[in-house]
Scaffold this active site. Structure first.
Site, PDB file in Angstrom:
ATOM      1  CB  CYS A  51       1.242   3.728   1.591  1.00 12.36           C
ATOM      2  SG  CYS A  51      -0.401   4.163   1.411  1.00 12.36           S
ATOM      3  CB  CYS A  61      -1.370   2.297   3.843  1.00 13.17           C
ATOM      4  SG  CYS A  61      -1.080   2.106   2.131  1.00 13.17           S
TER       5      CYS A  61
END
Length: 203
Positions: free
Chosen positions: A43, A46
């Site tokens: 991600c 993230c």
């Protein structure tokens, strides 16, 4: 007693190293909520949170003081069950959970430093967090200003639960065709199985 969280970053957020059950016990003992960073290794946002936000000293000071902080990969170990239990489908998702495992607040997506601190303040504010808004909604609160706020909070939770609330707001409006209501409708329409989609087809 459970040992205090170990440090992962030197300046920013201190993430607890232990099981989720242990984190819940510490949360009970310290009378704090658990903040859970729900991430995956692939991600991008993230990783940006890790690089730009979690290491910030102001963020660290606030979150370390107010929460038991947990970082969990949603595709490994305990994270798989946590993702299922709390319906986590978007990354990053940020959960705020009490020591009994009850979800108090949640949202998803990249937040800059100021937004992330504001999110933490929402989570500790009874008037702003998801669980309190949900309680008011279930008790029948339906004024337009509240419904708009609750719709946004449910939408930001990224669990697909916002459309019924969005429809409840629109039903307080005499005219769905105003510019403001059209923007609201297009912003929160997510499926073809709602009265909002039927309205688009009819008009």
């Amino acid at each position: 007693l459970i040992a205090l969280p170990m440090l992962i970053s030197a300046q920013g957020i201190k993430f607890f190293e232990g099981t989720f059950e242990e984190a819940k016990q510490v949360a009970k003992e310290q009378e704090k909520l658990i903040f859970v960073d729900c991430y995956t290794t692939w991600c991008g946002p993230c990783k940006k949170m890790d690089r730009d936000v979690f290491v910030n000293m102001e963020v660290g000071s606030f979150y370390n003081n107010m929460f038991i902080n947990v970082k969990m990969d949603m595709e490994k170990g305990e994270g798989i069950k946590l993702a299922r239990d709390y319906n986590v489908n978007a990354f990053p998702t940020f959960l705020f959970i009490d020591g009994n495992g009850k979800l108090m607040h949640r949202t998803a997506g990249f937040h800059n430093v100021n937004q992330f601190i504001a999110l933490g303040n929402e989570a500790i504010s009874p008037g702003g967090r998801l669980v309190e808004l949900e309680k008011q909604y279930q008790e029948g609160k339906r004024d337009p200003e509240f419904l708009r706020k609750y719709t946004k909070t449910r939408y930001d939770a990224a669990d697909g639960s916002h459309e019924d609330v969005a429809l409840a707001y629109l039903k307080t409006q005499d005219d769905w065709s105003t510019e403001d209501n059209q923007e609201f409708l297009f912003g929160y329409l997510g499926s073809a199985k709602t009265e909002m989609f039927d309205y688009l087809l009819d008009n």
